[in-house]
Design a protein around this motif. Structure first.
Motif, mmCIF file in Angstrom:
data_model
loop_
_atom_site.group_PDB
_atom_site.id
_atom_site.type_symbol
_atom_site.label_atom_id
_atom_site.label_comp_id
_atom_site.label_asym_id
_atom_site.label_seq_id
_atom_site.Cartn_x
_atom_site.Cartn_y
_atom_site.Cartn_z
ATOM 1 N N ASN A 1 1.018 -1.255 -0.074
ATOM 2 C CA ASN A 1 -0.037 0.049 0.006
ATOM 3 C C ASN A 1 0.985 1.320 0.085
ATOM 4 O OD1 ASN A 1 -2.226 -1.395 -0.037
ATOM 5 N ND2 ASN A 1 -2.522 -1.651 2.235
ATOM 6 N N GLU A 2 1.860 1.251 0.879
ATOM 7 C CA GLU A 2 2.942 2.245 0.722
ATOM 8 C C GLU A 2 3.666 2.645 -0.831
ATOM 9 O OE1 GLU A 2 5.772 1.550 3.570
ATOM 10 O OE2 GLU A 2 4.496 1.791 5.258
ATOM 11 N N GLU A 3 3.652 1.365 -1.453
ATOM 12 C CA GLU A 3 4.569 1.843 -2.736
ATOM 13 C C GLU A 3 3.409 1.782 -3.781
ATOM 14 O OE1 GLU A 3 6.467 -1.970 -3.213
ATOM 15 O OE2 GLU A 3 8.305 -1.393 -2.077
ATOM 16 N N ASN A 4 2.128 1.581 -3.617
ATOM 17 C CA ASN A 4 1.137 1.586 -4.570
ATOM 18 C C ASN A 4 -0.062 2.362 -4.026
ATOM 19 O OD1 ASN A 4 1.898 -0.356 -6.932
ATOM 20 N ND2 ASN A 4 2.401 -1.535 -5.146
ATOM 21 N N PRO A 5 0.049 3.554 -3.696
ATOM 22 C CA PRO A 5 -1.053 4.350 -3.032
ATOM 23 C C PRO A 5 -2.499 4.335 -3.755
ATOM 24 C CG PRO A 5 0.576 5.868 -3.836
ATOM 25 C CD PRO A 5 1.314 4.425 -3.891
ATOM 26 N N ALA A 6 -2.263 4.203 -4.994
ATOM 27 C CA ALA A 6 -3.333 4.471 -5.853
ATOM 28 C C ALA A 6 -4.276 3.170 -6.103
ATOM 29 C CB ALA A 6 -3.207 4.876 -7.361
ATOM 30 N N ASP A 7 -3.510 1.945 -5.637
ATOM 31 C CA ASP A 7 -4.222 0.637 -5.572
ATOM 32 C C ASP A 7 -3.974 -0.090 -4.340
ATOM 33 O OD1 ASP A 7 -4.961 0.759 -8.555
ATOM 34 O OD2 ASP A 7 -2.875 0.887 -8.926
#
Length: 552
Positions: free
Chosen positions: A514-520
């Motif tokens: 979630n930190e690396e992919n805040p949009a997904d």
């Protein structure tokens, strides 16, 4: 039972190889060396022949005729002690080894240097086995090298056919070793390959070329007689796998007889009662049982095929419908054709074996069976081709079956196992004492589908599945059992401690994603329950508790 018989067969084969090795490294018999001039060979007529009371022969030859032809006297004998005299002086001697396994030198070509033309040559022939009669050999004279080379050249076609038998056999064994992990049931290729290799080596040793080249004739005789013992076993196994797979016991009879034959002939040899030559009658008897089994297997298969054909042709037309006809695979037809081919080709093998046995008992030469050797080679080649093609088809069918099996048990979107293997694996938990079940649910999947579309929802599912498989995949099996429902089963010992560590790792991995992919981002809820060896709960209770904890 079959594995035990095969292990005994391998043990006996190793013992036979050790016997051959002993004879290979221990020099037996007397083999003189000769220097000669160059010339061509001619037939020599004896001046006198005299039979002694002990079945021995004395043959007198004109020495000047031999010297004029090139100075080398040549002839062949079988199981015979040979002494050559000139002016009552022993100029050549070839005696049997009189060892335990082989008392004679077997088939041997003699080449004797004749230098004194003033005295006749006297050849004395004595049978190693006193109960056998001798026949006067054909004598040739000429140059030593010319005589030897002519013998080798004359028998080269038979030698080449035997070499091809060995090469095709090796090729089949290599093919089996390469494909056994793909098609482990293809043992018939191995059996046929071993049969071809042993037949090739056996027939190779019976050619004049090898008789001339291989000086240690006792070793050659031991190899030939031992190979004869072992040949029927792989061929009977091949016929069993190919023609009579439903036979559960009869095929073991010739195999066990071969093993008993090895024990019998080696026991007789060690005790000094009979050597391998004298006890070959028992080996021929085991060959006969093998031939009978092969013929019976072919006849049984053809009979069954004809019964099926008669039943099919006798079906009443009234029972036929207008429904489309489905053509089933021609497995039975192919098997019938294989049986007919083997039955016909078996006649060739019987003829070849019969000729070899006749040559053996009549002490005739082995070069007149070239046609039989060629027919036997063609039989091996055709069988090899048919078996390799059939094996390749089975491998391809196996690959397709594995592909469809995997397709039926795999979730196409995530690549994880689907509900079908999950139901099967859960049922197997009833027999296990220790395991863990992790129930997993994806939060917010409906909201993602409603707000971002189903493509984003699919991406949400695959991202979550990748995380689940990354964390739990090496320790257990991951399943997608519903739209947003997943499950993991861990069957290892100490599964409770393993599961606890992996759940902590799961939380960290979701947070990192979630930190690396805040949009997904993904939101995963999970619960787990452990079954220990002293736990009396069944798998349904464990699964239910895991589901309940997931919603806490």
């Amino acid at each position: 039972m079959d594995k035990l018989i095969f292990k005994i067969y391998c043990l006996f084969f190793v013992i036979a190889c050790l016997i051959v090795a002993v004879y290979a490294f221990i020099s037996v018999g007397k083999t003189p060396k000769w220097p000669y001039l160059n010339n061509t060979g001619i037939a020599i007529t004896s001046l006198n022949e005299q039979a002694d009371s002990d079945n021995a022969y004395s043959v007198t030859l004109d020495s000047s005729e031999i010297i004029n032809a090139g100075g080398c006297l040549s002839f062949s004998t079988t199981f015979t002690d040979t002494r050559v005299y000139s002016n009552e002086e022993l100029i050549y001697e070839s005696l049997g080894s009189y060892s335990l396994f082989m008392r004679s030198n077997g088939n041997i070509w003699h080449f004797i240097n004749v230098a004194n033309e003033n005295h006749p040559i006297i050849v004395k022939l004595s049978p190693v086995y006193g109960d056998t009669s001798l026949s006067v050999p054909a004598f040739m004279a000429g140059d030593y090298y010319n005589l030897r080379s002519n013998l080798v050249i004359r028998s080269t076609p038979a030698l080449l056919v035997s070499i091809l038998d060995v090469l095709f056999g090796i090729g089949m064994v290599v093919f089996f070793l390469i494909t056994r992990h793909i098609d482990p049931s293809n043992s018939r290729t191995l059996f046929l390959g071993l049969t071809a290799i042993m037949i090739g080596f056996w027939s190779m040793g019976e050619t004049d070329a090898m008789i001339v080249i291989l000086n240690n004739r006792t070793l050659a005789g031991v190899i030939a007689f031992l190979i004869l013992i072992f040949i029927p076993v792989p061929y009977v196994l091949y016929i069993h796998d190919t023609l009579w797979a439903d036979d559960k016991s009869i095929y073991r009879i010739p195999i066990c007889l071969c093993l008993f034959d090895f024990l019998l002939v080696t026991g007789l040899a060690i005790t000094g009662i009979m050597d391998l030559k004298q006890s070959v009658i028992f080996t021929h008897a085991t060959w006969a049982t093998g031939i009978i089994y092969v013929i019976a297997a072919a006849a049984n298969t053809i009979k069954k095929a004809r019964v099926r054909k008669n039943i099919s042709s006798s079906e009443s037309p009234k029972t036929q419908t207008n429904l489309p006809t489905v053509r089933l695979p021609l497995a039975n037809e192919s098997k019938e054709q294989q049986a007919i081919f083997n039955a016909g080709a078996m006649l060739i093998i019987v003829a070849v074996v019969g000729v070899e046995i006749i040559h053996y008992w009549t002490k005739a030469r082995t070069q007149n069976d070239l046609l039989g050797r060629i027919l036997l080679l063609l039989y091996i080649v055709v069988l090899a081709y048919r078996n390799i093609i059939e094996s390749l088809k089975e491998i391809e069918n196996g690959r397709m079956a594995e592909y469809y099996r995997k397709l039926a048990n795999t979730d196409s979107m995530t690549g994880l196992s689907n509900r079908t293997p999950f139901n099967h694996d859960v049922e197997e938990l009833r027999n296990m004492e220790e395991y863990s079940i992790i129930s997993i649910d994806l939060n917010d999947l409906k909201r993602v589908n409603d707000t971002k579309g189903h493509q984003a929802g699919d991406s949400y599912i695959t991202n979550a599945a990748n995380i689940i498989n990354e964390v739990f995949g090496q320790s257990g099996v991951c399943y997608r059992i519903g739209g947003d429902e997943f499950c993991v089963i861990i069957k290892e010992k100490e599964s409770s401690s393993i599961t606890k560590k992996l759940v902590t790792k799961m939380e960290s991995r979701v947070k990192l994603h979630n930190e690396e992919n805040p949009a997904d981002p993904v939101a995963i809820a999970l619960g787990y329950e452990n079954k220990t060896s002293d736990d009396t709960r069944d798998y349904n209770e464990i699964l239910h508790l895991a589901d309940e904890k997931m919603y806490e």
